[in-house]
Design an enzyme around this catalytic site. Structure first.
Site, PDB file in Angstrom:
ATOM      1  CD  GLU A  95       3.439   2.256   1.167  1.00 46.86           C
ATOM      2  OE1 GLU A  95       4.608   2.643   1.322  1.00 46.86           O
ATOM      3  OE2 GLU A  95       3.130   1.332   0.379  1.00 46.86           O
ATOM      4  CG  HIS A 122       9.692   1.603   0.596  1.00 50.25           C
ATOM      5  ND1 HIS A 122       9.138   2.800   0.994  1.00 50.25           N
ATOM      6  CD2 HIS A 122       8.664   0.868   0.102  1.00 50.25           C
ATOM      7  CE1 HIS A 122       7.838   2.785   0.757  1.00 50.25           C
ATOM      8  NE2 HIS A 122       7.523   1.616   0.206  1.00 50.25           N
ATOM      9  CD  GLU A 123       8.898  -2.458  -1.738  1.00 50.21           C
ATOM     10  OE1 GLU A 123       7.986  -3.053  -1.130  1.00 50.21           O
ATOM     11  OE2 GLU A 123       8.708  -1.429  -2.438  1.00 50.21           O
ATOM     12  CG  HIS A 157       5.940  -2.523   2.517  1.00 56.77           C
ATOM     13  ND1 HIS A 157       4.822  -1.932   3.039  1.00 56.77           N
ATOM     14  CD2 HIS A 157       6.332  -1.730   1.475  1.00 56.77           C
ATOM     15  CE1 HIS A 157       4.544  -0.821   2.345  1.00 56.77           C
ATOM     16  NE2 HIS A 157       5.448  -0.674   1.399  1.00 56.77           N
TER      17      HIS A 157
END
Lengths: 501, 501
Positions: B295, B265-266, B269
């Site tokens: 997101e 997930h990160e 980003h």
């Protein structure tokens, strides 16, 4: 402007400088611990802009006028405020002649140099670092003139780290050290009993060494809620304020003593910062008063405490628990002898207490030559090798183990190294004074660091920058500095260790 | 003032804001990673002073006049400069009504709240955090009025994270999600094949999980010289600039998927930030354009890529190598099913893709009530439990696993949560568009993340803040946002996983 207005303005100024310094410290700490490798550009830009915000606050004309005004009203200020102003004025006087552009460029240069030095050391590539070092020496030569153009440049720089210190004093001091140390080493090499320290260079897993660091900091009674330990190429201590101090170390898998004594050394610095009086927080008197006094604390913990037989006896059960295989069959006394083995070597931070000052002399001689124009950056590796041969009798196999080993020059700290030797000598005199009040040997044997820390806290740490270093020293010792304490200490300790008469 | 003078002044302003933001980021990162526990006081002082330096630069009258002047000359500016000014003006307009004192107090409050939340979560002690949270909600209510007093307060806050987003739109969006998700979960629970995910909760040593993180970042083709990974209570991504991005994760010894999917997930980003065009560096257009778009990238990597069967097949050999005992007898397909098991649970960041939006709805409903004055901070734990029961059918055993689980509110981010659900829905539409150009399934199967990253880079990442989010979205997709892409995606995926018609 009324005095009250001036004082309010001055306090706001100090808070802003505290915050900007806090920011730079944080960025620096990040850069040498966890930052990705290829990120220097953004950091340089940010640090450059921040230093551009610092300059007018600390060295601008308006600040100069404010400090002048407050200095004229000195008699009306509290003793602490008067000293704060005095220190701010001193910083102003030493730097305001430097143009803001040069100040900013220098801060960018140091950030870049840090990165380049780190890579150059890893790659054993002095030429890639040389242009940066040349610029740093040039900048320091110019800065010496801004600080005090009536002094020899190196004297002006020395003064930044230990007020009033001169080459003349250092020449005499180092000459006295040499007269003690060189014949002593000679006797050790020819008549001394052999000491085996081979077990210190077995394989010591990093996770166990990390456990040892935590244990040592616990033994030294460091409040971990105010002090953490990190890992960097070169160990250091950084203080955000008296309640937030960081130390770092560098672990070597095949050397136990290197990180062990780095941790104790940096803990000495940390205890000084942690012990400074609340009343000086976030003012120009926050932090240790000088590098000489600072190194006296780190060297005292490292050597007078950490390399004492009482201390080794105290921690040895834990050492055996952490390293049962590596230390199998080694007694505490053998361990004590090993960590005190006097032997000329290449790396300053890993050298023994006796040959340590010779490493400092090498750097001192080179810095003198560089500042007086007798040597160039290109000649440094050769010069380094020659001086190491002359003072320590060792051959330097690589720049990595030579001129690239320390981070001081890449950090712009020229004139800093003598503080280490001076600090060691201060420490010897402090300990003698301490013994009049405290049974140091018993405290070490029992691990009563609360008592030891408290004595140093009461006599030294608490004052921060309130007393100038010489006054602090003389208040504490009730006497002037005398290098004989140190030479006597070294002679007594090493004659005993090596079974000499 | 000529236009050139104004532009020069504006560029200097942007550099100063970049540097001060860089400083605050560094201090924040330090505070949540390595800072000693008892150090918030000095940090608060420093951050307060720094935010006092930011305020006049970003929101002061002189800046307001400068931005007004540049806005009037918009036609003479380059398209990029015009957009930079527009974004600076937007930030100015949203904040300049807030008095400087309030701005500084809020920054100090957030630093303190971060520390208190961290301790409160560990101690499962909501009451100790409640007064800080009350102040944060109060401050956000006031800020909503500064941003746009004609809007409902929550609409004003939502706009900070996704421009133009309103409760009306979100009510419709969430209602559509609920109409798909709730019956689907019901069918899964009554008719779906059972999925065993017990092996995900065996003992997974932290050092092996750390190795997994490095491996995953390598697979995702992240340039580690520009991006490191750290460990924090709550995972996040922080960008100093496009060449210096940090992600963090939180390892749990008894859960494999938690950190694994945090890292992916990160990384999503991080790839967004790393891919932004050089030309926007250190300007108001640096960084991802909105939290919804941000997101969309993190959720896309986490779910559409990271929870796909192709990706699991790709990484499974490495998983078996790292965790041979824990995964003994588990096939890649079983692993795929396990990381997609749909089951109502307590922790948002560990929830599956299907129930995830229900967690967001809980927070959305609560934020709405808090901002409209229908609920107080004291009622939050009860309200949380009631909403979790209503939306997910689970009982909340502790505040630690309830209202204290996320760091958003302690960080002042009220109105942020909807971005996660919206981002997930954006992501579904992005992937459909992507499939017109790229064989996504083949890229995932072959680990060709260079191609996947390049497509997203070309269509989304490179633009930074240049296009407003809606325009960026529509440029990319050639169509308006349509939540049906997301509901269809969820239905297709989960019907197949659970063997439903």
């Amino acid at each position: 402007m009324t005095l009250n207005e001036a004082l309010q303005k001055y306090d706001e100024l100090q808070q802003k400088l505290f915050a900007l310094n806090y920011a730079s410290s944080s960025i620096y700490l990040d850069s040498v611990t966890v930052a990705p490798s290829n990120t220097a550009a953004g950091r340089s830009l940010a640090l450059g802009v921040l230093s551009g915000l610092v300059y007018p606050l600390a060295y601008g004309d308006e600040t100069g006028e404010l400090l002048e005004f407050l200095t004229q009203h000195k008699a009306e200020l509290s003793p602490q405020k008067a000293r704060e102003v005095e220190e701010s004025k001193r910083a102003y006087d030493e730097t305001h002649l430097m143009p803001q552009e040069e100040y900013v460029e220098y801060s960018v240069l140091l950030n870049d140099a840090q990165d380049v030095w780190h890579k150059a050391k890893n790659a054993d590539d002095f030429p890639s670092f040389a242009p940066y070092l040349a610029k740093i020496f040039d900048a320091n030569r110019r800065q010496a003139a801004y600080i005090d153009s009536t002094k020899a440049p190196y004297d002006a720089l020395l003064n930044q780290y230990e007020r009033g210190l001169t080459m003349e004093q250092l020449d005499a001091f180092f000459s006295q050290l040499r007269d003690t140390i060189v014949p002593l080493i000679h006797r050790i090499q020819t008549e001394g009993a052999a000491i085996d320290d081979s077990f210190l260079y077995k394989h010591y897993p990093l996770d166990k060494q990390r456990e040892l660091s935590d244990y040592l900091m616990e033994v030294l009674a460091i409040d971990r809620t105010h002090c953490t330990i990190g890992e960097t190429e070169h160990p250091f201590t950084l203080n955000f304020d008296k309640n937030d101090v960081r130390i770092t170390t560098h672990y070597h898998e095949n050397s136990l003593a290197s990180s062990m004594y780095s941790v104790i050394h940096e803990s000495g610095h940390a205890l000084y910062e942690l012990g400074i009086g609340d009343e000086y927080q976030h003012t120009s008197l926050a932090g240790g008063v000088s590098m000489g006094i600072h190194e006296s604390q780190s060297r005292l913990y490292e050597n007078m405490f950490g390399r004492s037989e009482e201390f080794i006896n105290l921690i040895y059960p834990k050492m055996l628990e952490l390293f049962p295989e590596q230390l199998a069959g080694v007694t505490a006394h053998q361990f004590y002898l090993a960590v005190n083995k006097a032997e000329p070597s290449l790396i300053r931070t890993e050298s023994d207490e006796l040959t340590y000052s010779l490493h400092i002399m090498v750097r001192y001689e080179i810095e003198k030559m560089m500042l007086s124009g007798q040597a160039t950056v290109e000649e440094l590796p050769t010069l380094w090798a020659a001086k190491m041969k002359e003072y320590l009798g060792v051959d330097v196999p690589s720049d990595r183990e030579g001129v690239l080993q320390d981070s001081h020059w890449s950090g712009g700290m020229i004139g800093y190294f003598p503080s280490y030797a001076l600090g060691s000598a201060y420490a010897a005199q402090f300990v003698e004074r301490m013994k009049q009040d405290v049974d140091v040997s018993k405290c070490l044997a029992e691990g009563d660091f609360k008592t030891l820390n408290a004595w140093l806290g009461e006599h030294i740490h608490q004052y921060g920058g309130f007393y100038p270093p010489t006054q602090l020293f003389e208040n504490c010792c009730g006497a002037k500095f005398d290098a004989n304490y140190y030479t006597e200490y070294l002679k007594n300790k090493y004659m005993k260790i090596y079974g000499l008469e």
